[in-house]
Enzyme design. Structure first.
Site, PDB file in Angstrom:
ATOM      1  N   CYS A   1      12.973  11.051   7.864  1.00 42.80           N
ATOM      2  CA  CYS A   1      13.154  10.474   9.200  1.00 42.80           C
ATOM      3  C   CYS A   1      14.584  10.659   9.681  1.00 42.80           C
ATOM      4  O   CYS A   1      14.833  10.830  10.861  1.00 42.80           O
ATOM      5  CB  CYS A   1      12.807   8.997   9.154  1.00 42.80           C
ATOM      6  SG  CYS A   1      13.790   8.093   7.962  1.00 42.80           S
TER       7      CYS A   1
ATOM      8  N   LYS B   1       0.856  -1.197   0.000  1.00 40.51           N
ATOM      9  CA  LYS B   1       0.000   0.000   0.000  1.00 40.51           C
ATOM     10  C   LYS B   1       0.887   1.240   0.000  1.00 40.51           C
ATOM     11  O   LYS B   1       1.532   1.556   0.991  1.00 40.51           O
ATOM     12  CB  LYS B   1      -0.913   0.051   1.238  1.00 40.51           C
ATOM     13  CG  LYS B   1      -1.975   1.144   1.073  1.00 40.51           C
ATOM     14  CD  LYS B   1      -2.588   1.611   2.357  1.00 40.51           C
ATOM     15  CE  LYS B   1      -1.974   2.843   2.917  1.00 40.51           C
ATOM     16  NZ  LYS B   1      -1.952   4.051   2.051  1.00 40.51           N
TER      17      LYS B   1
ATOM     18  N   GLU C   1       9.122  15.629  16.573  1.00 39.33           N
ATOM     19  CA  GLU C   1       9.479  15.546  15.154  1.00 39.33           C
ATOM     20  C   GLU C   1       8.619  16.552  14.396  1.00 39.33           C
ATOM     21  O   GLU C   1       7.408  16.385  14.271  1.00 39.33           O
ATOM     22  CB  GLU C   1       9.222  14.131  14.616  1.00 39.33           C
ATOM     23  CG  GLU C   1       9.690  13.978  13.193  1.00 39.33           C
ATOM     24  CD  GLU C   1       9.373  12.624  12.582  1.00 39.33           C
ATOM     25  OE1 GLU C   1       8.252  12.122  12.763  1.00 39.33           O
ATOM     26  OE2 GLU C   1      10.259  12.072  11.909  1.00 39.33           O
TER      27      GLU C   1
ATOM     28  N   GLU D   1       9.461   1.202  10.971  1.00 40.93           N
ATOM     29  CA  GLU D   1      10.482   2.254  10.806  1.00 40.93           C
ATOM     30  C   GLU D   1       9.750   3.567  11.011  1.00 40.93           C
ATOM     31  O   GLU D   1       8.955   3.971  10.166  1.00 40.93           O
ATOM     32  CB  GLU D   1      11.068   2.216   9.389  1.00 40.93           C
ATOM     33  CG  GLU D   1      11.847   0.970   9.055  1.00 40.93           C
ATOM     34  CD  GLU D   1      13.176   0.908   9.774  1.00 40.93           C
ATOM     35  OE1 GLU D   1      13.655   1.946  10.264  1.00 40.93           O
ATOM     36  OE2 GLU D   1      13.726  -0.191   9.882  1.00 40.93           O
TER      37      GLU D   1
HETATM   38  P1  NAD Z   1       1.975   8.341   7.922  1.00 41.15           P
HETATM   39  O1  NAD Z   1       2.145   7.522   9.145  1.00 41.15           O
HETATM   40  O2  NAD Z   1       0.977   9.423   7.907  1.00 41.15           O
HETATM   41  O3  NAD Z   1       1.596   7.396   6.684  1.00 41.15           O
HETATM   42  C1  NAD Z   1       2.386   6.289   6.337  1.00 41.15           C
HETATM   43  C2  NAD Z   1       1.520   5.262   5.640  1.00 41.15           C
HETATM   44  O4  NAD Z   1       0.581   4.746   6.569  1.00 41.15           O
HETATM   45  C3  NAD Z   1       0.714   5.814   4.472  1.00 41.15           C
HETATM   46  O5  NAD Z   1       0.682   4.848   3.453  1.00 41.15           O
HETATM   47  C4  NAD Z   1      -0.664   6.016   5.075  1.00 41.15           C
HETATM   48  O6  NAD Z   1      -1.706   5.980   4.143  1.00 41.15           O
HETATM   49  C5  NAD Z   1      -0.720   4.825   6.006  1.00 41.15           C
HETATM   50  N1  NAD Z   1      -1.695   4.916   7.104  1.00 41.15           N
HETATM   51  C6  NAD Z   1      -2.165   6.036   7.713  1.00 41.15           C
HETATM   52  N2  NAD Z   1      -3.049   5.683   8.689  1.00 41.15           N
HETATM   53  C7  NAD Z   1      -3.112   4.329   8.686  1.00 41.15           C
HETATM   54  C8  NAD Z   1      -3.834   3.378   9.446  1.00 41.15           C
HETATM   55  N3  NAD Z   1      -4.674   3.727  10.414  1.00 41.15           N
HETATM   56  N4  NAD Z   1      -3.650   2.065   9.181  1.00 41.15           N
HETATM   57  C9  NAD Z   1      -2.797   1.676   8.220  1.00 41.15           C
HETATM   58  N5  NAD Z   1      -2.097   2.524   7.444  1.00 41.15           N
HETATM   59  C10 NAD Z   1      -2.252   3.836   7.673  1.00 41.15           C
HETATM   60  O7  NAD Z   1       3.423   8.887   7.550  1.00 41.15           O
HETATM   61  P2  NAD Z   1       3.900   9.801   6.325  1.00 41.15           P
HETATM   62  O8  NAD Z   1       3.411  11.203   6.536  1.00 41.15           O
HETATM   63  O9  NAD Z   1       3.592   9.159   5.025  1.00 41.15           O
HETATM   64  O10 NAD Z   1       5.474   9.740   6.544  1.00 41.15           O
HETATM   65  C11 NAD Z   1       6.094  10.509   7.489  1.00 41.15           C
HETATM   66  C12 NAD Z   1       6.546   9.702   8.682  1.00 41.15           C
HETATM   67  O11 NAD Z   1       7.291   8.581   8.257  1.00 41.15           O
HETATM   68  C13 NAD Z   1       7.490  10.498   9.570  1.00 41.15           C
HETATM   69  O12 NAD Z   1       7.189  10.288  10.922  1.00 41.15           O
HETATM   70  C14 NAD Z   1       8.850   9.917   9.217  1.00 41.15           C
HETATM   71  O13 NAD Z   1       9.824  10.096  10.213  1.00 41.15           O
HETATM   72  C15 NAD Z   1       8.513   8.494   8.970  1.00 41.15           C
HETATM   73  N6  NAD Z   1       9.533   7.847   8.135  1.00 41.15           N
HETATM   74  C16 NAD Z   1      10.385   6.955   8.717  1.00 41.15           C
HETATM   75  C17 NAD Z   1      11.380   6.349   7.972  1.00 41.15           C
HETATM   76  C18 NAD Z   1      12.317   5.344   8.595  1.00 41.15           C
HETATM   77  O14 NAD Z   1      12.942   4.595   7.866  1.00 41.15           O
HETATM   78  N7  NAD Z   1      12.446   5.287   9.894  1.00 41.15           N
HETATM   79  C19 NAD Z   1      11.508   6.637   6.610  1.00 41.15           C
HETATM   80  C20 NAD Z   1      10.623   7.558   6.042  1.00 41.15           C
HETATM   81  C21 NAD Z   1       9.639   8.148   6.828  1.00 41.15           C
END
Ligand code: NAD
Length: 503
Positions: free
Chosen positions: A303, A192, A403, A267
């Site tokens: 991140c 997804k 963050e 992650e």
């Molecule tokens: P997000 O958590 O809003 O979304 C991530 C994914 O989860 C998307 O595909 C979203 O549609 C999905 N999602 C949202 N709600 C959900 C639910 N209830 N159930 C299942 N899936 C759901 O994050 P984002 O805005 O896309 O990304 C930013 C975040 O990601 C930041 O906190 C960043 O630090 C983190 N990040 C971490 C890494 C790492 O490797 N540690 C890498 C990139 C980003």
């Protein structure tokens, strides 16, 4: 002239998106769609299907059948290796198109998509790396400990159906970090993408299919967290959820996994510190590099960005001056313009959040050195925020603890090594950290004391074969390398009697 990117639709081959389930592209059952608006211009770029509960169910069932009966888990190692290497080749061959699609998705400039860590080339290397593990998926043979003559043999078997849930900020690398080890281990996958980076992921799925990954072994469901993501993480047919994204959604996944005890890899976010000692080889470079991680490419929506600089008082002003030089050098705007270095914030919610933190920082008494506002003119319809530096930050302030996920650097002064280590570890996160020093003993000692997954000494980079992930609330598990591959397997023991009497 007002900024526009929609005209690139044809040249990057962007068409409205469908679901890929059981080897077929199709609309969602209830014909729901999502309109994607570009973060730099506000233009409607395209539409894609929103998978509801029954579509997600179809995708999980397809992956389940492909796992239980299909060719993928039982395929000979040699053939699976060839398909994974071919996937890598096709990714490389289509790198330009994928960079263009990403620019239409999340506004990340073409210039930054050529930087290794988040490039298509790095994603391809991840596929090549994991292809190398396929024929090394072995176990152990252990002697009898007591009782009759027998052997205990261990096997690594694929964990089953994997739900791979991606964020929007680094779709190439994170698609590869999840799908390559999962497929290499013999799992089947439902991926997804984020609703803010869908078109580039759909194209990568097409390329995997072209490379020979059979229908059912890879499926894609598109749509937002609700309904699509929720339907996936609560589905009893999913054996493992591999997630990259925010801490809040990570916690929700842990909660949802309890029902069927799904395996979970997370992650999550970070508030990574970089520590600059007075003996840093080049304080100016440390300032430029640190501010670079907070602004270049994704405007601090990364991140791994080192958003909290802990700087020795002796080199504090020098560090601030060079960080400001980098802030002033950052260009933003049209992602297709080769001179543009940074993206807008991904959506209005994120824009409001970042501006809110900038206000909070000022209210809490930090000193605004540069930025803090939005550019006007042509860029006013995009979610742009100018690179921002706060000095004289106390580690207890919100801008040092939370963050922000935007182009905001918080600079905290320190006096000695012990204080620097204490401040660095005084956080709920633990994804990464940086140490700038010329003293190898100090570099080693401080690195060992920091509670974070990846420590960069005098610099930082992400590589396909190196474990990457977080301590504390930055996640569970690692991506990259052997441990990531093994996380897509279960360990099985078979006890084999060599005589009639064994125990
Ligand atoms: P997000 O958590 O809003 O979304 C991530 C994914 O989860 C998307 O595909 C979203 O549609 C999905 N999602 C949202 N709600 C959900 C639910 N209830 N159930 C299942 N899936 C759901 O994050 P984002 O805005 O896309 O990304 C930013 C975040 O990601 C930041 O906190 C960043 O630090 C983190 N990040 C971490 C890494 C790492 O490797 N540690 C890498 C990139 C980003």
């Amino acid at each position: 002239m007002t900024l526009t990117v929609r005209s690139h639709r044809e040249s990057v081959g962007l068409t409205d998106g469908l679901l890929y389930i059981d080897g077929k592209w199709r609309a969602s059952r209830d014909e729901e769609t999502w309109s994607h608006y570009h973060p730099a211009t506000g233009e409607q770029i395209g539409e894609f299907a929103v998978a509801g509960g029954s579509d997600v169910d179809d995708a999980v069932q397809a992956a389940r059948t492909a796992f239980d009966e299909g060719p993928w888990p039982g395929m000979r190692a040699g053939q699976r290796i060839q398909i994974l290497h071919r996937s890598a080749e096709l990714l490389r061959e289509h790198a330009d198109q994928l960079r263009g699609l990403q620019a239409m998705d999340n506004g990340v400039p073409l210039s930054f998509a050529a930087v290794y860590a988040t490039s298509v080339g790095a994603a391809a290397d991840v596929f090549d790396h994991h292809a190398g593990w396929v024929d090394k998926l072995g176990g152990q043979t252990l002697p009898a400990y007591q009782g009759g003559e027998h052997l205990a043999m261990t096997f690594r078997e694929p964990v089953g159906v994997v739900a791979a849930i991606l964020p929007w900020n680094a779709p190439f690398l994170l698609f590869a970090q999840k799908l390559a080890p999962a497929l290499a281990a013999g799992c089947t996958v439902v991926v997804k993408p984020s609703e803010y980076a869908t078109f580039s992921v759909l194209r990568m799925v097409e390329l995997l299919v072209e490379a020979g990954v059979p229908g059912g072994a890879v499926n894609v469901v598109t749509g937002p967290g609700k309904p699509t993501g929720e339907a996936l993480i609560t589905h009893p047919g999913v054996d493992k959820v591999s997630f990259t994204g925010s801490r809040a959604v990570g916690k929700r996944i842990v909660e949802a996994s309890a029902d069927t005890l799904k395996r979970v890899s997370l992650e999550l976010g970070g508030k990574s510190p970089t520590i600059v000692f007075p003996d840093a080889p080049d304080v100016g470079m440390a300032g430029m590099t640190t501010m670079g991680t907070v602004t270049m490419g994704v405007s601090g929506q990364a991140c791994v960005a080192h958003t909290r600089a802990l700087v020795h008082r002796d080199v504090y002003d020098q560090f601030l001056a060079s960080a400001q030089m980098m802030a002033d050098a950052i260009t933003y705007g049209d992602p297709f313009d080769a001179a543009v270095l940074a993206s807008p914030l991904i959506n209005e919610r994120q824009l409001d959040r970042v501006l809110g933190y900038i206000e909070t920082g000022q209210r809490e008494g930090a000193r605004l050195v540069t930025g803090g506002d939005r550019p006007d003119g042509d860029l006013s319809s995009g979610h742009f925020v100018r690179p921002t530096i706060f000095a004289d930050v106390d580690n207890g302030m919100s801008i040092a603890r939370e963050e922000i996920f935007g182009p905001v650097l918080s600079v905290v002064p320190f006096t000695d090594e012990d204080e620097a280590i204490r401040l660095a570890n005084d956080t709920e996160y633990g994804l990464g950290a940086g140490v700038y020093t010329s003293d190898a003993r100090r570099a080693f000692k401080v690195s060992r004391k920091l509670r974070a997954g990846t420590i960069g000494v005098n610099g930082f980079q992400v590589e396909p074969h190196v474990p990457f992930g977080g301590f504390k609330q930055s996640g569970i598990g690692r991506e990259g390398g052997r441990s990531a591959f093994e996380a897509y397997t279960e360990l099985k023991t078979v006890l084999l009697p060599l005589t009639d009497e064994i125990m």
